[in-house]
Design a protein around this motif. Structure first.
Motif, PDB file in Angstrom:
ATOM      1  N   VAL A  12       0.840  -1.203   0.000  1.00  0.00           N
ATOM      2  CA  VAL A  12       0.000   0.000   0.000  1.00  0.00           C
ATOM      3  C   VAL A  12       0.871   1.247   0.000  1.00  0.00           C
ATOM      4  O   VAL A  12       0.606   2.202  -0.735  1.00  0.00           O
ATOM      5  N   ILE A  13       1.923   1.256   0.795  1.00  0.00           N
ATOM      6  CA  ILE A  13       2.819   2.409   0.865  1.00  0.00           C
ATOM      7  C   ILE A  13       3.532   2.625  -0.469  1.00  0.00           C
ATOM      8  O   ILE A  13       3.614   3.747  -0.965  1.00  0.00           O
ATOM      9  N   VAL A  14       4.024   1.564  -1.066  1.00  0.00           N
ATOM     10  CA  VAL A  14       4.707   1.679  -2.360  1.00  0.00           C
ATOM     11  C   VAL A  14       3.735   2.195  -3.423  1.00  0.00           C
ATOM     12  O   VAL A  14       4.077   3.086  -4.210  1.00  0.00           O
ATOM     13  N   LEU A  15       2.528   1.655  -3.430  1.00  0.00           N
ATOM     14  CA  LEU A  15       1.526   2.116  -4.395  1.00  0.00           C
ATOM     15  C   LEU A  15       1.178   3.587  -4.159  1.00  0.00           C
ATOM     16  O   LEU A  15       1.027   4.351  -5.118  1.00  0.00           O
ATOM     17  N   ALA A  16       1.076   3.983  -2.911  1.00  0.00           N
ATOM     18  CA  ALA A  16       0.770   5.384  -2.599  1.00  0.00           C
ATOM     19  C   ALA A  16       1.874   6.307  -3.115  1.00  0.00           C
ATOM     20  O   ALA A  16       1.587   7.356  -3.698  1.00  0.00           O
TER      21      ALA A  16
END
Length: 94
Positions: A12-16
């Motif tokens: 989720v953090i990488v996608l954000a």
């Protein structure tokens, strides 16, 4: 029993970060963001640097970007800073 989330917090953090970078990059490409034409590489570097809160640029931000462009850079930096806190929260809660 606590049910596991199907989405990994790290993903989720990488996608954000990818979404922040893409959105910022395209906003900085708009003519309303630039006083003078800037190369794609310079815009990309400025965006990635803002997302990672490094703050490095290859151009003079005050002379090259309009007020709108400077606000976009500021918002990208703020979104990147929130990512660190969000990541830590996800790790603690996961």
């Amino acid at each position: 029993m606590k049910q596991k989330s199907p989405i990994n917090p790290a993903k989720v953090i990488v996608l954000a970060y990818i979404v922040y970078a893409a959105l910022g990059f395209f906003l900085l490409l708009l003519p309303i963001s630039q006083k003078v034409p800037i190369s794609l590489v310079d815009n990309f570097f400025t965006t990635i640097s803002a997302v990672s809160t490094t703050g490095l640029t290859t151009v003079d931000v005050g002379h090259v970007y309009t007020f709108f462009g400077q606000i976009v850079i500021l918002l990208i930096m703020q979104a990147g800073c929130v990512g660190y806190m969000t990541f830590n929260t996800f790790v603690v809660l996961a």
